[in-house]
Design a protein around this motif. Structure first.
Motif, PDB file in Angstrom:
ATOM      1  N   LEU A  88       0.894  -1.253  -0.005  1.00  0.00           N
ATOM      2  CA  LEU A  88      -0.189  -0.122   0.464  1.00  0.00           C
ATOM      3  C   LEU A  88       1.315   1.120   0.286  1.00  0.00           C
ATOM      4  O   LEU A  88       0.205   2.123  -0.992  1.00  0.00           O
ATOM      5  CB  LEU A  88      -0.700  -0.270   1.118  1.00  0.00           C
ATOM      6  CG  LEU A  88      -2.081  -1.247   1.419  1.00  0.00           C
ATOM      7  CD1 LEU A  88      -2.707  -1.012   2.606  1.00  0.00           C
ATOM      8  CD2 LEU A  88      -3.136  -0.726   0.498  1.00  0.00           C
TER       9      LEU A  88
ATOM     10  N   CYS B 100       2.323   1.849  -3.488  1.00  0.00           N
ATOM     11  CA  CYS B 100       1.720   2.135  -4.612  1.00  0.00           C
ATOM     12  C   CYS B 100       1.090   3.747  -3.688  1.00  0.00           C
ATOM     13  O   CYS B 100       1.211   5.050  -5.038  1.00  0.00           O
ATOM     14  CB  CYS B 100       0.081   1.733  -4.214  1.00  0.00           C
ATOM     15  SG  CYS B 100      -0.209  -0.231  -5.015  1.00  0.00           S
ATOM     16  N   ASN B 101       0.867   3.853  -2.841  1.00  0.00           N
ATOM     17  CA  ASN B 101       1.053   5.544  -2.070  1.00  0.00           C
ATOM     18  C   ASN B 101       1.990   6.476  -2.584  1.00  0.00           C
ATOM     19  O   ASN B 101       1.422   7.753  -3.057  1.00  0.00           O
ATOM     20  CB  ASN B 101       0.907   5.030  -0.963  1.00  0.00           C
ATOM     21  CG  ASN B 101       0.155   7.164  -0.096  1.00  0.00           C
ATOM     22  OD1 ASN B 101      -1.145   7.890  -0.320  1.00  0.00           O
ATOM     23  ND2 ASN B 101       1.345   7.694   0.000  1.00  0.00           N
TER      24      ASN B 101
ATOM     25  N   GLN C 162       1.053   7.411  -6.580  1.00  0.00           N
ATOM     26  CA  GLN C 162      -0.184   8.070  -6.582  1.00  0.00           C
ATOM     27  C   GLN C 162      -0.112   9.601  -5.909  1.00  0.00           C
ATOM     28  O   GLN C 162      -0.714  10.717  -6.799  1.00  0.00           O
ATOM     29  CB  GLN C 162      -1.265   7.617  -5.481  1.00  0.00           C
ATOM     30  CG  GLN C 162      -1.357   6.220  -6.514  1.00  0.00           C
ATOM     31  CD  GLN C 162      -2.010   5.164  -5.289  1.00  0.00           C
ATOM     32  OE1 GLN C 162      -2.194   5.274  -4.287  1.00  0.00           O
ATOM     33  NE2 GLN C 162      -2.274   3.963  -6.046  1.00  0.00           N
TER      34      GLN C 162
ATOM     35  N   ILE D 246     -10.045  -0.816   1.767  1.00  0.00           N
ATOM     36  CA  ILE D 246      -8.745  -0.332   0.678  1.00  0.00           C
ATOM     37  C   ILE D 246      -9.360  -0.750  -1.127  1.00  0.00           C
ATOM     38  O   ILE D 246      -9.025   0.243  -2.025  1.00  0.00           O
ATOM     39  CB  ILE D 246      -7.882  -1.556   1.601  1.00  0.00           C
ATOM     40  CG1 ILE D 246      -7.463  -0.719   2.610  1.00  0.00           C
ATOM     41  CG2 ILE D 246      -6.744  -1.938  -0.025  1.00  0.00           C
ATOM     42  CD1 ILE D 246      -6.172  -2.260   3.074  1.00  0.00           C
TER      43      ILE D 246
ATOM     44  N   GLN E 171     -10.498   2.851  -1.685  1.00  0.00           N
ATOM     45  CA  GLN E 171      -9.536   3.164  -2.808  1.00  0.00           C
ATOM     46  C   GLN E 171      -9.241   3.218  -3.531  1.00  0.00           C
ATOM     47  O   GLN E 171      -8.904   4.530  -3.863  1.00  0.00           O
ATOM     48  CB  GLN E 171      -8.747   3.093  -0.981  1.00  0.00           C
ATOM     49  CG  GLN E 171      -7.410   3.655  -0.921  1.00  0.00           C
ATOM     50  CD  GLN E 171      -6.004   3.697  -0.411  1.00  0.00           C
ATOM     51  OE1 GLN E 171      -5.953   2.131   0.047  1.00  0.00           O
ATOM     52  NE2 GLN E 171      -5.252   3.834   0.406  1.00  0.00           N
ATOM     53  N   ALA E 172      -9.062   1.858  -3.715  1.00  0.00           N
ATOM     54  CA  ALA E 172      -8.287   1.371  -4.784  1.00  0.00           C
ATOM     55  C   ALA E 172      -9.467   2.275  -6.463  1.00  0.00           C
ATOM     56  O   ALA E 172      -9.066   2.792  -7.151  1.00  0.00           O
ATOM     57  CB  ALA E 172      -8.596  -0.238  -5.210  1.00  0.00           C
TER      58      ALA E 172
ATOM     59  N   ASN F  88      -4.998   3.613   6.134  1.00  0.00           N
ATOM     60  CA  ASN F  88      -3.002   2.574   5.633  1.00  0.00           C
ATOM     61  C   ASN F  88      -2.635   2.482   7.632  1.00  0.00           C
ATOM     62  O   ASN F  88      -1.936   1.359   7.254  1.00  0.00           O
ATOM     63  CB  ASN F  88      -2.340   3.236   4.818  1.00  0.00           C
ATOM     64  CG  ASN F  88      -2.550   3.293   3.286  1.00  0.00           C
ATOM     65  OD1 ASN F  88      -3.706   2.303   3.121  1.00  0.00           O
ATOM     66  ND2 ASN F  88      -2.458   3.615   3.082  1.00  0.00           N
TER      67      ASN F  88
ATOM     68  N   SER G  54      -3.108   1.254 -10.057  1.00  0.00           N
ATOM     69  CA  SER G  54      -3.622   1.305  -8.577  1.00  0.00           C
ATOM     70  C   SER G  54      -4.730   0.132  -8.710  1.00  0.00           C
ATOM     71  O   SER G  54      -4.952   0.042  -7.656  1.00  0.00           O
ATOM     72  CB  SER G  54      -4.389   2.295  -8.617  1.00  0.00           C
ATOM     73  OG  SER G  54      -3.790   3.515  -8.883  1.00  0.00           O
TER      74      SER G  54
ATOM     75  N   ASN H 184      -3.927  -2.437  -5.391  1.00  0.00           N
ATOM     76  CA  ASN H 184      -5.035  -1.602  -4.074  1.00  0.00           C
ATOM     77  C   ASN H 184      -5.894  -2.482  -4.300  1.00  0.00           C
ATOM     78  O   ASN H 184      -6.548  -2.983  -3.065  1.00  0.00           O
ATOM     79  CB  ASN H 184      -5.275  -0.381  -3.958  1.00  0.00           C
ATOM     80  CG  ASN H 184      -3.873   1.096  -4.037  1.00  0.00           C
ATOM     81  OD1 ASN H 184      -3.401   0.918  -5.560  1.00  0.00           O
ATOM     82  ND2 ASN H 184      -4.453   1.298  -2.402  1.00  0.00           N
TER      83      ASN H 184
ATOM     84  N   SER I 172      -7.118  -5.256  -1.445  1.00  0.00           N
ATOM     85  CA  SER I 172      -8.311  -5.143  -0.514  1.00  0.00           C
ATOM     86  C   SER I 172      -9.202  -7.088  -0.443  1.00  0.00           C
ATOM     87  O   SER I 172      -9.203  -6.826   0.402  1.00  0.00           O
ATOM     88  CB  SER I 172      -8.907  -4.495  -1.265  1.00  0.00           C
ATOM     89  OG  SER I 172      -9.078  -5.294  -2.254  1.00  0.00           O
TER      90      SER I 172
END
Length: 415
Positions: free
Chosen positions: A221, A224-225, A228, A282, A285-286, A336, A392, A395, A399
């Motif tokens: 995560l 990925c963040n 992003q 999550i 979020q994704a 997160n 993404s 994510n 999940s």
């Protein structure tokens, strides 16, 4: 800080809410306007904008070593050091506009302070909540900070619109105001330190790294963040600044709208965590990330390729809307933070894990900054967003893989 009395905990938490307020003011008047500063003061290109992210984001990697080395003095005192560094860098940039290379040094100093404190904000905030509904409590803290981010954006908007603020003046007033906010935070943290000193457990270890297989999905995560966040803070605004030629007052106006909606959105995220759990949060979020970056890809392709006019009302309004939605998604970082707290073997793992995740975030962030600049310059801006939307999908994978304790059923909504 589990040994604090309830009255002391509540008092310390009130002070920490004030910390969140001044933190939002300081960041809103510095970190969130740096893109316009680079453009107005140094007239940089998209490639140079990516290169700048190296000294600006490298502290996110270094901070894991700094926090680990200073762990014995505690989170609050580490935060005081962080605020001093953040203020020092801004004071230097406020009083002079140095040559580009020297500017990067002062930017680095400021960034070290900011990046040390980012994970500590969540860690201290969660430790002061005192038990149940941590997501809701952290959401309220973040929401309170967002109110002051909105205030900072209003100050930026009117300051630049009236000409009181300028990045080409000899003294850059807005950076000095931001430095003052960090100095106020130091005073507040000193008060929190006095309140909590007797209740904090002794920390004797000199270096404390936490890397566990159990936390691997949290690290995914964070990776990925990192990508992003880079798009959100650099290349999303660059669509408006470079392709639509928008100035700091426009970015501030859009930030005002984003922060206003985020006041309610971040509370919703916290409530969603407590009501439906990390797993579903999550996934939400994704899907949000994928939708936002797909929209950015379509819009940037239109502006870059000439399919959309930079003055056409509908595509410009759509770009503004996507910018606002993108800024709102940053508050999913609450998910997160609560996730790692929910699976931590011991409470002492939380701060080092947040910091380690923060470092991984920034390894990817720096890489994406450089690659993003190359991709933008060589193939077009839309490819930057297509790649991020594809990333993404990870994510979504997380999940389906996470296993966390059952969420507490909250009867009340996020309001």
């Amino acid at each position: 800080m589990e040994h604090l009395s309830e009255n002391t905990r509540k008092k310390a938490l009130r002070y920490f809410f004030a910390v969140a307020a001044f933190w939002a003011l300081g960041i809103g008047m510095s970190d969130l306007v740096f893109s316009n500063y680079f453009k107005d003061a140094y007239n940089i290109t998209a490639f140079q904008r990516g290169v700048i992210e190296f000294p600006r984001e490298m502290p996110g990697i270094i901070c894991v070593f700094i926090v680990s080395a200073l762990v014995a003095i505690g989170d609050v005192r580490i935060s005081i050091v962080a605020q001093a560094l953040a203020a020092a860098g801004l004071v230097a940039l406020g009083f002079i506009t140095p040559p580009f290379g020297v500017m990067l040094i002062f930017l680095f100093v400021n960034s070290v302070g900011i990046h040390i404190f980012f994970p500590l904000l969540d860690s201290i905030g969660m430790s002061l909540q005192g038990g149940k509904n941590v997501g809701t409590g952290l959401g309220k803290l973040k929401s309170f900070g967002v109110v002051f981010s909105l205030i900072a954006s209003v100050i930026v908007f009117f300051g630049f619109r009236t000409g009181f603020f300028s990045f080409t003046d000899r003294i850059i007033v807005i950076f000095l105001l931001a430095a003052a906010a960090h100095i106020v935070i130091i005073a507040l943290l000193l008060r929190i330190d006095r309140l909590t000193r007797g209740a904090r457990p002794k920390k004797t270890q000199k270096v404390h790294f936490v890397i566990k297989k159990k936390y691997s999905l949290y690290y995914v995560l964070c990776v990925c963040n990192g990508a992003q966040k880079q798009i959100r803070m650099v290349y999303g605004p660059w669509v408006l600044i470079e392709l639509l030629n928008k100035k700091a007052d426009t970015i501030a106006m859009l930030s005002i709208a984003a922060f206003f909606t985020s006041i309610f959105f971040v509370r919703f995220v916290g409530w969603m965590l407590d009501r439906y759990g990390v797993k579903r949060s999550i996934l939400v979020q994704a899907l949000s990330f994928i939708a936002v970056y797909a929209a950015y890809a379509v819009l940037s392709y239109g502006f870059y390729g000439g399919g959309f006019s930079a003055t056409a009302a509908l595509p410009v309004a759509a770009s503004f809307a996507v910018f606002i939605l993108d800024r709102m998604t940053q508050h999913f970082t609450v998910v997160n933070a609560v996730y790692i707290q929910s699976i931590a073997d011991v409470p002492e793992d939380v701060t080092p894990s947040l910091t380690m995740g923060f470092a991984l975030d920034h390894v990817i962030s720096i890489t994406c900054a450089f690659i993003g600049g190359v991709v933008w310059s060589s193939w077009g801006p839309h490819y930057v967003f297509i790649i991020t939307a594809a990333l993404s999908v990870l994510n979504v994978f997380v999940s389906f893989k996470v296993k966390t304790p059952a969420p507490q059923k909250a009867d009340n909504g996020p309001a």
